[in-house]
Design a protein around this motif. Structure first.
Motif, PDB file in Angstrom:
ATOM      1  N   PHE A 213      -1.829   9.018  -1.223  1.00 24.50           N
ATOM      2  CA  PHE A 213      -1.624   7.580  -1.052  1.00 24.50           C
ATOM      3  C   PHE A 213      -2.709   6.813  -1.807  1.00 24.50           C
ATOM      4  CE2 PHE A 213       0.497   9.337   2.671  1.00 24.50           C
ATOM      5  CZ  PHE A 213       1.668   8.596   2.715  1.00 24.50           C
ATOM      6  N   LYS A 214      -2.293   5.738  -2.457  1.00 24.52           N
ATOM      7  CA  LYS A 214      -3.236   4.893  -3.195  1.00 24.52           C
ATOM      8  C   LYS A 214      -3.073   3.449  -2.729  1.00 24.52           C
ATOM      9  CE  LYS A 214      -4.439   3.256  -7.838  1.00 24.52           C
ATOM     10  NZ  LYS A 214      -4.114   3.321  -9.277  1.00 24.52           N
ATOM     11  N   LEU A 215      -4.185   2.816  -2.386  1.00 21.16           N
ATOM     12  CA  LEU A 215      -4.142   1.406  -2.001  1.00 21.16           C
ATOM     13  C   LEU A 215      -3.956   0.571  -3.260  1.00 21.16           C
ATOM     14  CD1 LEU A 215      -4.358  -0.805   0.129  1.00 21.16           C
ATOM     15  CD2 LEU A 215      -6.844  -0.784  -0.204  1.00 21.16           C
ATOM     16  N   ALA A 216      -2.769  -0.019  -3.401  1.00 22.63           N
ATOM     17  CA  ALA A 216      -2.483  -0.847  -4.571  1.00 22.63           C
ATOM     18  C   ALA A 216      -3.088  -2.241  -4.405  1.00 22.63           C
ATOM     19  CB  ALA A 216      -0.972  -0.953  -4.779  1.00 22.63           C
ATOM     20  N   LYS A 217      -3.015  -2.765  -3.162  1.00 22.97           N
ATOM     21  CA  LYS A 217      -3.522  -4.111  -2.899  1.00 22.97           C
ATOM     22  C   LYS A 217      -3.579  -4.354  -1.402  1.00 22.97           C
ATOM     23  CE  LYS A 217      -4.580  -8.227  -4.766  1.00 22.97           C
ATOM     24  NZ  LYS A 217      -5.683  -8.411  -5.734  1.00 22.97           N
ATOM     25  N   ALA A 218      -4.617  -5.043  -0.957  1.00 24.04           N
ATOM     26  CA  ALA A 218      -4.712  -5.496   0.428  1.00 24.04           C
ATOM     27  C   ALA A 218      -4.791  -7.015   0.396  1.00 24.04           C
ATOM     28  CB  ALA A 218      -5.930  -4.903   1.119  1.00 24.04           C
TER      29      ALA A 218
ATOM     30  N   TYR B  27       6.350   9.634   6.408  1.00 28.80           N
ATOM     31  CA  TYR B  27       6.894   8.871   5.284  1.00 28.80           C
ATOM     32  C   TYR B  27       6.760   9.663   3.984  1.00 28.80           C
ATOM     33  CZ  TYR B  27       7.549   5.431   1.664  1.00 28.80           C
ATOM     34  OH  TYR B  27       8.003   4.792   0.534  1.00 28.80           O
ATOM     35  N   LYS B  28       5.598  10.244   3.782  1.00 19.85           N
ATOM     36  CA  LYS B  28       5.351  11.006   2.545  1.00 19.85           C
ATOM     37  C   LYS B  28       6.317  12.171   2.415  1.00 19.85           C
ATOM     38  CE  LYS B  28       1.802  13.833   2.279  1.00 19.85           C
ATOM     39  NZ  LYS B  28       0.411  14.348   2.131  1.00 19.85           N
ATOM     40  N   GLU B  29       6.551  12.871   3.511  1.00 20.26           N
ATOM     41  CA  GLU B  29       7.446  14.027   3.471  1.00 20.26           C
ATOM     42  C   GLU B  29       8.869  13.604   3.117  1.00 20.26           C
ATOM     43  OE1 GLU B  29       8.575  17.909   6.223  1.00 20.26           O
ATOM     44  OE2 GLU B  29       6.877  16.631   6.737  1.00 20.26           O
ATOM     45  N   ARG B  30       9.303  12.492   3.721  1.00 22.59           N
ATOM     46  CA  ARG B  30      10.642  11.997   3.412  1.00 22.59           C
ATOM     47  C   ARG B  30      10.721  11.476   1.981  1.00 22.59           C
ATOM     48  NH1 ARG B  30      13.296   6.626   5.907  1.00 22.59           N
ATOM     49  NH2 ARG B  30      12.204   5.794   4.106  1.00 22.59           N
TER      50      ARG B  30
ATOM     51  N   MET C  67       1.832   9.912  -6.662  1.00 18.28           N
ATOM     52  CA  MET C  67       1.011   9.063  -5.799  1.00 18.28           C
ATOM     53  C   MET C  67       1.858   7.923  -5.237  1.00 18.28           C
ATOM     54  SD  MET C  67      -2.195   8.962  -4.755  1.00 18.28           S
ATOM     55  CE  MET C  67      -3.179   9.805  -5.986  1.00 18.28           C
ATOM     56  N   ILE C  68       1.735   7.683  -3.939  1.00 15.55           N
ATOM     57  CA  ILE C  68       2.471   6.619  -3.276  1.00 15.55           C
ATOM     58  C   ILE C  68       1.596   5.366  -3.233  1.00 15.55           C
ATOM     59  CG2 ILE C  68       3.546   5.880  -1.104  1.00 15.55           C
ATOM     60  CD1 ILE C  68       4.110   8.864  -0.550  1.00 15.55           C
ATOM     61  N   HIS C  69       2.081   4.287  -3.833  1.00 17.29           N
ATOM     62  CA  HIS C  69       1.333   3.041  -3.930  1.00 17.29           C
ATOM     63  C   HIS C  69       1.604   2.166  -2.704  1.00 17.29           C
ATOM     64  CE1 HIS C  69       1.256   4.545  -8.023  1.00 17.29           C
ATOM     65  NE2 HIS C  69       0.278   3.698  -8.291  1.00 17.29           N
ATOM     66  N   VAL C  70       0.534   1.771  -2.017  1.00 14.52           N
ATOM     67  CA  VAL C  70       0.655   1.074  -0.734  1.00 14.52           C
ATOM     68  C   VAL C  70       0.008  -0.313  -0.799  1.00 14.52           C
ATOM     69  CG1 VAL C  70       0.153   1.193   1.745  1.00 14.52           C
ATOM     70  CG2 VAL C  70       0.557   3.300   0.454  1.00 14.52           C
ATOM     71  N   MET C  71       0.697  -1.292  -0.236  1.00 13.48           N
ATOM     72  CA  MET C  71       0.119  -2.618  -0.033  1.00 13.48           C
ATOM     73  C   MET C  71      -0.103  -2.834   1.458  1.00 13.48           C
ATOM     74  SD  MET C  71       1.790  -6.404  -0.563  1.00 13.48           S
ATOM     75  CE  MET C  71       1.783  -6.425  -2.347  1.00 13.48           C
TER      76      MET C  71
END
Length: 229
Positions: A27-32, A118-121, A1-5
């Motif tokens: 993708f996981k929303l880590a923080k907004a 981005y995910k593929e790379r 899982m890719i953690h995204v801010m």
């Protein structure tokens, strides 16, 4: 899982980007957060793989935050999401390692394409200890191609670039005896699947490819293409 801010001061835009992100698998929303201070505090205590960053923040500048990330050596990638269209700002963003640049307002498809690339790379490179040039080129060339070479002199028609067309056609040309999906052609050409699909539909209009739709027991139907020339 890719953690995204998400770093965006406008609460409405922050909510829209959060919803867009929620539609994408892996993708996981880590923080907004609305401010650089809150972003910095979160980064020191939590993992973040990717930051969706606005440039214009109240009394703050997203590029300054990007420079701070590099100075502090955070292993975090950044995609700029901003209304700033100036060439100087865009160049500076890429100099400091931004992996993509989305200009507001943008469509969900463009947002999805940026995140899919981005995910593929991210996963493609992460799974390998070493990587050969031909594999690396898939990710480097793809980023260049998906900008669609905005120069209109290179366009066959609006949104169809002749250089991108040639790269995809090189793979389609081989499909004399078999049908392939856009995803399969994407893997061979190094061009994003959503872009390949658009070009295949253009080739279909030209009469250069044939398309069939295969319905399986589960999942979406598959669109497959074959060279007709």
């Amino acid at each position: 899982m890719i953690h995204v801010m998400i770093l965006e001061d406008d609460p409405m835009v922050r909510e829209i980007n959060s919803r867009f992100l929620g539609k994408l698998p892996d993708f996981k929303l880590a923080k907004a957060v609305p401010s650089i201070k809150e972003a910095q505090e979160f980064l020191f205590k939590s993992r973040v793989d990717l930051i969706l960053l606005d440039i214009y923040l109240p009394k703050e500048n997203g590029i300054d935050f990007l420079k701070w990330l590099r100075k502090e050596e955070f292993e975090t990638d950044v995609i700029l999401i901003t209304a700033d269209k100036t060439s100087n700002m865009i160049q500076e963003a890429f100099r400091y390692g931004a992996v993509d640049y989305l200009i507001k307002p943008f469509t969900f498809n463009r947002f999805k394409e940026a995140l899919d690339n981005y995910k593929e790379r991210y996963y493609g490179i992460k799974k390998l200890d070493t990587i050969e040039q031909n594999e690396l080129d898939k990710y480097i060339i793809k980023n260049a191609l998906n900008n669609e070479h905005d120069n209109s002199d290179n366009d066959l028609e609006k949104g169809i670039n002749k250089y991108t067309y040639k790269i995809i056609w090189k793979e389609v040309e081989k499909l004399v005896d078999e049908y392939k999906t856009a995803e399969e052609i994407s893997e061979k050409s190094g061009v994003a699947r959503v872009t390949v699909r658009k070009y295949l539909e253009f080739m279909l209009k030209e009469g250069k490819v044939d398309k069939i739709i295969e319905y399986g027991k589960v999942g979406r139907p598959q669109h497959k293409y074959k060279n007709l020339t």
